[in-house]
Design an enzyme around this catalytic site. Structure first.
Site, mmCIF file in Angstrom:
data_model
loop_
_atom_site.group_PDB
_atom_site.id
_atom_site.type_symbol
_atom_site.label_atom_id
_atom_site.label_comp_id
_atom_site.label_asym_id
_atom_site.label_seq_id
_atom_site.Cartn_x
_atom_site.Cartn_y
_atom_site.Cartn_z
ATOM 1 N N SER A 112 0.916 -1.055 -0.035
ATOM 2 C CA SER A 112 0.145 0.030 0.043
ATOM 3 C C SER A 112 0.939 1.472 -0.006
ATOM 4 O O SER A 112 1.621 1.399 -0.875
ATOM 5 C CB SER A 112 -1.074 -0.090 1.101
ATOM 6 O OG SER A 112 -1.841 0.903 1.165
ATOM 7 N N ASP A 250 -9.660 -5.804 -3.866
ATOM 8 C CA ASP A 250 -9.040 -4.791 -3.294
ATOM 9 C C ASP A 250 -9.325 -3.381 -3.620
ATOM 10 O O ASP A 250 -9.886 -3.031 -4.935
ATOM 11 C CB ASP A 250 -7.529 -5.106 -3.940
ATOM 12 C CG ASP A 250 -6.399 -4.613 -3.049
ATOM 13 O OD1 ASP A 250 -6.659 -3.497 -2.578
ATOM 14 O OD2 ASP A 250 -5.275 -5.390 -2.970
ATOM 15 N N HIS A 277 -7.595 -6.084 0.569
ATOM 16 C CA HIS A 277 -6.327 -5.110 0.525
ATOM 17 C C HIS A 277 -5.320 -5.809 1.227
ATOM 18 O O HIS A 277 -4.207 -5.513 1.426
ATOM 19 C CB HIS A 277 -6.650 -3.954 0.936
ATOM 20 C CG HIS A 277 -5.484 -2.868 0.784
ATOM 21 N ND1 HIS A 277 -5.109 -2.423 -0.389
ATOM 22 C CD2 HIS A 277 -4.868 -2.026 1.747
ATOM 23 C CE1 HIS A 277 -4.125 -1.601 -0.473
ATOM 24 N NE2 HIS A 277 -4.048 -1.235 0.850
#
Length: 299
Positions: A112, A250, A277
């Site tokens: 991320s 996601d 995610h």
């Protein structure tokens, strides 16, 4: 730098300690001592911690796995100077950690926000990085924002209305907004009914000031200094073996992640079919298998 050795019941070697970096000291932990090149993990956030990534300790049977909490989060120092919260300082921090731990040859896995950090670091052209893994990446904040607009349209209309009203009225700190956020997070961030107990620990809590300064009040509403972050035009400069991953559900939309992967020559792309995610929590065995096999292929 200081560190202490700890041997757990599973007999894996662990060293933990603190490293001075610009702005304070950061906590790190090294697990395992295999002969293969170590891997360093860049957690999400900004302002997150390494705790959610602990399933990647499973890689330590072959190599050293290095976890650390970025400055401002977890067990690391938490200075209050907001001028510290920008990507260039975190890039500098990574370089300082690498020097302190004497990492000549190593792999990078960013998740991320950690992929923003990884890309920014790699674009300084450091030597000795063997490969990079972009896990649920955000490499263009404007594209991320467009994808989240599409995701929001999939939410119940009353949730969409609450989010829009609170954002328009500057009430993103309200309980109403936070409750509506949970609906988005359940669908696109982590779909588990029950999250691992370790995520409830004090050291797993993120730093909201860092998060809001750099990103904003939520995953899908960007107001911080990363709002215009975009390395799309420079990704081709990263001439390393690369793996891009994301979950089928996601917030890092699969179609976008796949398009990112095509910008690095020879990069691989993988979707975790039962994850949003946080594949390392939602599908830990499959996640570790994919990462392990990629590392084996490139070595």
């Amino acid at each position: 730098m200081n560190g202490k050795k700890i041997f757990g019941k599973d007999a894996k070697k662990m060293i933990e300690g603190y490293i001075p970096v610009t702005g304070g000291k950061i906590y790190y932990k090294k697990v395992g001592e295999g002969k293969k090149a170590p891997i360093i993990l860049l957690h999400g956030g900004p302002g997150g911690t390494h705790v959610s990534m602990m399933n990647l300790e499973r890689l330590s049977d072959e190599r050293t796995v290095i976890f650390y909490d970025q400055l401002g989060s977890g067990r690391s120092d938490r200075p209050t100077d907001k001028s510290l919260w920008h990507v260039d300082r975190f890039v500098e921090e990574l370089g300082q950690i690498r020097e302190a731990l004497e990492l000549d040859q190593f792999h990078i896995l960013g998740h991320s926000w950690g992929t923003m950090l990884a890309a920014s670091y790699l674009l300084t052209k450091p030597e000795g990085v063997k490969s990079v893994i972009f896990s649920s990446p955000c490499l263009s904040a404007p594209q991320w924002a467009r994808d989240q607009e599409e995701h929001r349209k999939e939410l119940p209309q009353d949730i969409q209305d609450i989010l829009a009203t609170c954002e328009n009225e500057g009430k993103t700190n309200s309980e109403e907004y936070k409750e509506a956020m949970k609906v988005f997070y359940k669908r696109f961030v982590n779909r588990m009914d029950k999250k691992p107990e370790e995520l409830n620990s004090e050291f797993a809590k993120g730093n909201e000031v860092v998060y809001e300064t750099m990103w904003g009040p939520s995953e899908f509403y960007t107001t911080g200094n990363l709002k215009m972050f975009d390395v799309m035009k420079r990704l081709h400069e990263i001439q390393l073996p690369a793996l891009f991953t994301c979950g089928r559900y996601d917030e890092a939309a699969p179609k976008t992640v796949e398009s990112h992967s095509r910008l690095i020559q020879g990069a691989e792309f993988h979707v975790f079919e039962n994850s949003a995610h946080q594949g390392f929590l939602e599908e830990p065995e499959e996640y570790v298998r994919v990462i392990r096999e990629f590392l084996t292929r490139v070595e």
